[in-house]
Write an enzyme that holds these catalytic residues in place. Structure first.
Site, PDB file in Angstrom:
ATOM      1  N   CYS A 295       1.869  26.213  -5.917  1.00 36.19           N
ATOM      2  CA  CYS A 295       1.870  24.766  -6.134  1.00 36.19           C
ATOM      3  C   CYS A 295       1.798  24.536  -7.634  1.00 36.19           C
ATOM      4  O   CYS A 295       0.795  24.873  -8.275  1.00 36.19           O
ATOM      5  CB  CYS A 295       0.694  24.094  -5.427  1.00 36.19           C
ATOM      6  SG  CYS A 295       0.552  22.332  -5.810  1.00 36.19           S
TER       7      CYS A 295
ATOM      8  N   CYS B  27       5.936  16.904  -7.352  1.00 34.19           N
ATOM      9  CA  CYS B  27       5.900  18.288  -6.875  1.00 34.19           C
ATOM     10  C   CYS B  27       6.352  19.186  -8.020  1.00 34.19           C
ATOM     11  O   CYS B  27       7.520  19.131  -8.429  1.00 34.19           O
ATOM     12  CB  CYS B  27       6.805  18.470  -5.655  1.00 34.19           C
ATOM     13  SG  CYS B  27       6.883  20.173  -5.052  1.00 34.19           S
TER      14      CYS B  27
END
Length: 275
Positions: A74, A218
């Site tokens: 991530c 993101c």
């Protein structure tokens, strides 16, 4: 037993970060789902855990989606992870060697408070994404909701399917994203990215994240989109990525080179929760 946590975000992609070095932590998917609930829990996109490293890093970084599933990487979380270990005096280093499920990443806390992260080398080999196809290509046709779309497939430690759209404000992210996420050609599911190219140094992006849904930003999705655009000859080597939560700067010099991501990481509050 009470567990300390810090609420953080990177461009609105929000997390709780837990220090598992100085307190005992035992997590299960049901507990993570309960905490992730924005009405009855804390509310977050992902839960990040700081652990002692193995032999090759300063820390180990684990990531759990809001559905309780553990994932490999991530990008926005990596920036928050780096700020967390610095802000909580777990290290004095500016550049931190962090072990993840997909290898080593190297975040650097800059003087202005932003964090730059070496996100590693992108993977295009379908078997390593993983993506089911006969051979590697720049783009692939994918049948979704009874229509054929064209995607690029790349792994940034987690799988991404990126398509180019004329206007991301009109893109079918919430209606089509779940079908791409669970497409049978992606056996470990996939993050679905929608990229609008503004010019060779600027894109707009929305991402339907695997196990979470659409988020305000993101980091790995931004890296994947820029990498796919550069590979297709559509973007320069340094690109501003505008998402609903804000901007990231992504730099990639080409195949077999790492992707660099730079952007903010913000602490919101600290708290405790009953285990």
């Amino acid at each position: 037993m009470k567990l300390k946590f810090t609420k953080m975000h990177g461009l609105g992609n929000d997390f709780i970060v837990i220090d598992a070095i100085n307190q005992s932590v035992s997590l299960d998917p049901a507990t993570i789902r309960r905490w992730a609930d924005r009405h009855f829990g804390i509310g977050f996109d992902q839960l990040l855990v700081v652990e002692k490293p193995g032999e090759s890093g300063d820390f180990r970084y684990r990531i759990f989606n809001a559905d309780g599933g553990e994932v490999e990487q991530c990008g926005n979380g990596a920036r928050c992870f780096a700020r967390f270990v610095r802000d909580h005096d777990l290290t004095r280093k500016n550049t931190i060697r962090v072990e993840t499920a997909c290898g080593i990443i190297m975040p650097t806390v800059e003087e202005n408070g932003e964090v730059s992260v070496d996100m590693g080398i992108p993977r295009f080999d379908p078997a390593r994404i993983p993506f089911i196809t006969q051979e590697r290509a720049l783009t692939y046709p994918l049948n979704v909701n009874d229509r054929e779309i064209e995607i690029s497939a790349v792994s940034m430690g987690n799988p991404h399917a990126v398509q180019i759209v004329p206007d991301i404000d009109l893109a079918p992210v919430t209606s089509e994203g779940p079908a791409i996420e669970s497409h049978p050609f992606f056996p470990e599911k996939v993050n679905a990215g929608y990229m609008q190219i503004v010019d060779r140094t600027h894109i707009r992006l929305r991402v339907f994240e695997r196990g979470t849904g659409e988020t305000l930003a993101c980091g790995t999705g931004a890296c994947a989109a820029v990498v796919s655009g550069i590979s297709r000859g559509l973007l320069d080597s340094e690109v501003q990525v505008t998402m609903r939560g804000g901007n990231l700067r992504i730099r990639w010099e080409g195949e077999d080179q790492p992707v660099w991501m730079t952007g903010p990481a913000v602490s919101v509050f600290e708290g405790t929760i009953d285990l």
